[in-house]
Design a protein around this motif. Structure first.
Motif, PDB file in Angstrom:
ATOM      1  N   UNK A   1       0.097  12.196  -5.791  1.00  0.00           N
ATOM      2  CA  UNK A   1       0.371  12.651  -4.432  1.00  0.00           C
ATOM      3  C   UNK A   1       0.061  11.508  -3.473  1.00  0.00           C
ATOM      4  N   UNK A   2       0.901  11.367  -2.458  1.00  0.00           N
ATOM      5  CA  UNK A   2       0.713  10.287  -1.494  1.00  0.00           C
ATOM      6  C   UNK A   2      -0.315  10.712  -0.459  1.00  0.00           C
ATOM      7  N   UNK A   3      -1.188   9.783  -0.063  1.00  0.00           N
ATOM      8  CA  UNK A   3      -2.210  10.057   0.947  1.00  0.00           C
ATOM      9  C   UNK A   3      -2.138   8.963   2.013  1.00  0.00           C
ATOM     10  N   UNK A   4      -2.746   9.234   3.156  1.00  0.00           N
ATOM     11  CA  UNK A   4      -2.682   8.290   4.273  1.00  0.00           C
ATOM     12  C   UNK A   4      -3.726   7.184   4.186  1.00  0.00           C
ATOM     13  N   UNK A   5      -4.900   7.515   3.609  1.00  0.00           N
ATOM     14  CA  UNK A   5      -5.953   6.504   3.561  1.00  0.00           C
ATOM     15  C   UNK A   5      -6.920   6.784   2.428  1.00  0.00           C
ATOM     16  N   UNK A   6      -7.661   5.735   2.063  1.00  0.00           N
ATOM     17  CA  UNK A   6      -8.779   5.852   1.134  1.00  0.00           C
ATOM     18  C   UNK A   6     -10.057   5.561   1.915  1.00  0.00           C
ATOM     19  N   UNK A   7     -11.204   5.952   1.360  1.00  0.00           N
ATOM     20  CA  UNK A   7     -12.476   5.522   1.948  1.00  0.00           C
ATOM     21  C   UNK A   7     -12.600   4.008   1.743  1.00  0.00           C
ATOM     22  N   UNK A   8     -13.427   3.308   2.541  1.00  0.00           N
ATOM     23  CA  UNK A   8     -13.490   1.839   2.477  1.00  0.00           C
ATOM     24  C   UNK A   8     -13.769   1.282   1.084  1.00  0.00           C
ATOM     25  N   UNK A   9     -14.718   1.893   0.351  1.00  0.00           N
ATOM     26  CA  UNK A   9     -15.046   1.387  -0.983  1.00  0.00           C
ATOM     27  C   UNK A   9     -13.841   1.473  -1.918  1.00  0.00           C
ATOM     28  N   UNK A  10     -13.141   2.604  -1.875  1.00  0.00           N
ATOM     29  CA  UNK A  10     -11.968   2.788  -2.741  1.00  0.00           C
ATOM     30  C   UNK A  10     -10.820   1.870  -2.331  1.00  0.00           C
ATOM     31  N   UNK A  11     -10.713   1.621  -1.023  1.00  0.00           N
ATOM     32  CA  UNK A  11      -9.663   0.727  -0.531  1.00  0.00           C
ATOM     33  C   UNK A  11      -9.842  -0.683  -1.110  1.00  0.00           C
ATOM     34  N   UNK A  12     -11.080  -1.142  -1.120  1.00  0.00           N
ATOM     35  CA  UNK A  12     -11.366  -2.482  -1.664  1.00  0.00           C
ATOM     36  C   UNK A  12     -10.978  -2.558  -3.133  1.00  0.00           C
ATOM     37  N   UNK A  13     -11.388  -1.550  -3.918  1.00  0.00           N
ATOM     38  CA  UNK A  13     -11.012  -1.580  -5.337  1.00  0.00           C
ATOM     39  C   UNK A  13      -9.501  -1.434  -5.502  1.00  0.00           C
ATOM     40  N   UNK A  14      -8.881  -0.626  -4.659  1.00  0.00           N
ATOM     41  CA  UNK A  14      -7.443  -0.375  -4.804  1.00  0.00           C
ATOM     42  C   UNK A  14      -6.608  -1.631  -4.593  1.00  0.00           C
ATOM     43  N   UNK A  15      -7.008  -2.485  -3.624  1.00  0.00           N
ATOM     44  CA  UNK A  15      -6.210  -3.693  -3.397  1.00  0.00           C
ATOM     45  C   UNK A  15      -6.303  -4.636  -4.595  1.00  0.00           C
ATOM     46  N   UNK A  16      -7.511  -4.876  -5.110  1.00  0.00           N
ATOM     47  CA  UNK A  16      -7.664  -5.829  -6.216  1.00  0.00           C
ATOM     48  C   UNK A  16      -7.110  -5.239  -7.511  1.00  0.00           C
ATOM     49  N   UNK A  17      -7.473  -3.997  -7.803  1.00  0.00           N
ATOM     50  CA  UNK A  17      -6.994  -3.357  -9.023  1.00  0.00           C
ATOM     51  C   UNK A  17      -5.466  -3.263  -9.008  1.00  0.00           C
ATOM     52  N   UNK A  18      -4.918  -2.910  -7.843  1.00  0.00           N
ATOM     53  CA  UNK A  18      -3.469  -2.789  -7.729  1.00  0.00           C
ATOM     54  C   UNK A  18      -2.758  -4.108  -7.958  1.00  0.00           C
ATOM     55  N   UNK A  19      -3.286  -5.182  -7.382  1.00  0.00           N
ATOM     56  CA  UNK A  19      -2.669  -6.501  -7.574  1.00  0.00           C
ATOM     57  C   UNK A  19      -2.682  -6.903  -9.045  1.00  0.00           C
ATOM     58  N   UNK A  20      -3.810  -6.676  -9.734  1.00  0.00           N
ATOM     59  CA  UNK A  20      -3.915  -7.082 -11.136  1.00  0.00           C
ATOM     60  C   UNK A  20      -3.062  -6.197 -12.052  1.00  0.00           C
ATOM     61  N   UNK A  21      -2.988  -4.898 -11.752  1.00  0.00           N
ATOM     62  CA  UNK A  21      -2.121  -4.011 -12.538  1.00  0.00           C
ATOM     63  C   UNK A  21      -0.661  -4.415 -12.388  1.00  0.00           C
ATOM     64  N   UNK A  22      -0.269  -4.801 -11.168  1.00  0.00           N
ATOM     65  CA  UNK A  22       1.099  -5.256 -10.938  1.00  0.00           C
ATOM     66  C   UNK A  22       1.376  -6.534 -11.731  1.00  0.00           C
ATOM     67  N   UNK A  23       0.422  -7.487 -11.696  1.00  0.00           N
ATOM     68  CA  UNK A  23       0.592  -8.726 -12.456  1.00  0.00           C
ATOM     69  C   UNK A  23       0.788  -8.431 -13.946  1.00  0.00           C
ATOM     70  N   UNK A  24      -0.069  -7.569 -14.484  1.00  0.00           N
ATOM     71  CA  UNK A  24       0.035  -7.271 -15.913  1.00  0.00           C
ATOM     72  C   UNK A  24       1.367  -6.590 -16.228  1.00  0.00           C
TER      73      UNK A  24
END
Length: 561
Positions: free
Chosen positions: A413-436
């Motif tokens: 489900x699409x959401x508008x925002x994450x809490x700050x801690x989750x946002x930080x993990x989401x950017x790095x995790x997302x970039x690396x998952x995309x690379x893989x």
């Protein structure tokens, strides 16, 4: 066997890197040990150009991003002045360099004469400020040439045909579409242009005092060169602009000498008159050299202004995704690469918004949030993205019931925002998952034998740990995160050796058996995951597939291509 003794005692090899945000220098001794380095940052040290991140963004032309050509000239002068107290320029026997890929420079008619008669009593800026038919250099971040990309692809039979011919489908940042846009929208500039250089051959031209050739490796990032023949493709040249071959000049192998250094630098900076300038190449090819990447099972990840993933292969197999370039240090081989525009600047944006502009807080959030982020997936595009071809925007999803990691029908489900801690993990995790995901789709090793991380963010241990978990392999780093200028210095030594031997010499002959005693050896930063890590890897594989599925739908809905 020829060993390191082939390099003369006391000799120095200078590697320069003209990148998006700065110019850098690395100096190697004949033992291939770093003896000096220096940097000039455009924004902070040349503030009168008023660049942000080394570039201008045109508010009137969506996606147009460029840099002032003359800024690179002034930065080179300042870099040499800062380096002068650290080394004796007369000991430099060869210099080579790295340029941000795809960026282009337009020399106006008559500039060859100016270049060949520079007065050592005057600055480069004062003598070259009027040498260009346009003062704006389109760079790799530009995405304003979608129309020209489609035109060139259609002219040669489609995107796949262009990729088979040149190593890549048409990309907005590639130099060919950029040249076509100038020809179409500013024909007076094109007409008044005597020579078109890449950033790499532009800087080499200044050093030799005449127009330096574009090298075959960087030339492959233009959508203009036949990847197999390593000559300009007549069909693509004709589809791009008239009389283009004359404006491009000849191609040259990356290990060739562009010439001896100009008398300007001999008299002004006391370089030796016999110092050779070895062909400059692109930043990613130079990083490949600097990382001594020579095993097909290895991958490199460069975490800089752009993020790139690259490796080597024996044969060219271009596709609709990614890029194939000639290997800059192995004439018969190739390098394969994926490129992401939203790299360090996008990570910094999230840091500034969510982690009080502090990398320490950012890393603390990254360490304390659980792997997989509770199924949170983020797509962060501060600029129009290259891979996938999506416009500026931010998309956040939560994958439901993710504890059942074997499920193939996970719902999100699409959401508008994450809490700050989750946002930080989401950017790095997302970039690396995309690379893989994209690396596997492109046919890169899965899992890699190892990953060598480079670029500014490769000094961030929290990010390196995440790379190891997501790719399921050990992560290594090198002594100097700036592998591009290091690679340029190594290529200077290699080019000098080839010149001395009268033909190509494998680059590994300079360091085989001695790698750990040089500044080139990679050191283990994060070991491969253990048993617990292998279970986590399976869950990351499921999340990666889900991410690729969401990405595909986003491209179908709002993609730019």
């Amino acid at each position: 066997m020829v060993g390191r003794s082939s390099l003369p005692d006391g000799a120095l090899f200078l590697g320069l890197d003209s990148s998006t945000q700065s110019v850098k220098a690395t100096v190697l001794s004949n033992e291939l040990i770093i003896v000096a380095s220096e940097t000039v940052n455009f924004d902070s040290e040349l503030p009168h150009y008023k660049t942000e991140g080394g570039v201008y963004r045109d508010p009137t032309d969506d996606g147009r991003i460029y840099s002032p050509t003359i800024m690179w000239v002034e930065a080179l002068e300042l870099l040499l002045e800062k380096l002068k107290p650290k080394i004796n320029f007369s000991k430099v026997v060869a210099v080579s360099g790295s340029g941000q890929q795809h960026g282009s420079v337009y020399w106006k008619k008559g500039s060859q004469a100016v270049l060949s008669s520079l007065d050592p009593g005057k600055s480069l800026v004062s003598q070259l400020k009027d040498a260009f038919s346009t003062m704006d250099s389109p760079i790799w971040m530009d995405s304003s040439t979608t129309k020209q990309c489609r035109e060139v692809e259609n002219a040669v039979g489609g995107a796949l045909e262009l990729s088979k011919l040149t190593g890549s489908r048409a990309y907005e940042r590639f130099t060919g579409p950029q040249i076509r846009k100038i020809y179409q929208t500013a024909p007076h500039i094109y007409e008044n242009t005597e020579r078109i250089s890449l950033v790499s051959s532009f800087m080499a031209s200044i050093l030799v005092g005449c127009y330096a050739s574009i090298d075959e490796t960087d030339g492959a990032g233009m959508n203009l060169m036949d990847i197999n023949k390593r000559t300009w493709s007549k069909a693509v040249l004709e589809a791009t602009a008239p009389d283009l071959e004359q404006k491009l000049g000849n191609l040259a192998p990356a290990c060739a000498a562009a010439g001896r250094i100009s008398s300007y630098f001999v008299e002004r900076h006391q370089f030796d008159k016999n110092c050779f300038v070895i062909q400059w190449s692109g930043d990613n090819p130079n990083s490949l050299a600097g990382l001594t990447l020579n095993t097909p099972g290895d991958l490199a990840i460069s975490l800089g202004t752009s993020d790139t993933v690259f490796g080597i292969t024996a044969e060219a197999k271009p596709s609709l995704e990614g890029h194939v370039f000639p290997n800059p240090v192995e004439p018969d081989g190739y390098m394969v690469m994926l490129c992401y525009k939203n790299g360090s600047l996008t990570r910094e944006d999230v840091r500034n918004q969510c982690a009080e502009k502090s990398w320490d807080i950012f890393n603390n959030y990254l360490e304390k949030t659980p792997p997989l982020n509770g199924g949170r997936l983020g797509f962060y595009y501060k600029d129009h993205e290259i891979l996938p071809p999506l416009p500026v925007g931010f998309h956040r999803y939560i994958v439901e019931n993710f504890s059942d990691a074997s499920s193939d029908n996970l719902k999100e489900c699409e959401v508008q925002e994450f809490d700050p801690e989750s946002e930080v993990r989401a950017i790095v995790e997302g970039q690396m998952l995309s690379m893989r995901g994209h690396a596997e789709r492109f046919g890169m090793p899965n899992p890699p034998k190892r990953i060598i991380a480079t670029g500014g963010a490769s000094s961030n241990e929290s990010i390196l740990k995440l790379i190891a978990k997501i790719f399921g392999c050990p992560v290594f780093t090198v002594e100097r995160p700036d592998s591009a200028s290091l690679g340029a210095a190594l290529r200077a030594a290699h080019g000098w050796l080839c010149k001395e031997e009268g033909g190509f010499v494998p680059i590994s002959r300079m360091y085989t058996g001695n790698l750990e005693k040089t500044s080139l050896g990679a050191k283990l930063a994060v070991p491969a995951p253990g048993d617990e890590g292998r279970e986590l890897l399976k869950k990351y594989t499921v999340l990666m597939k889900k991410r690729m599925e969401i990405e595909r739908r986003l491209v179908e809905k709002i993609g730019r291509a």
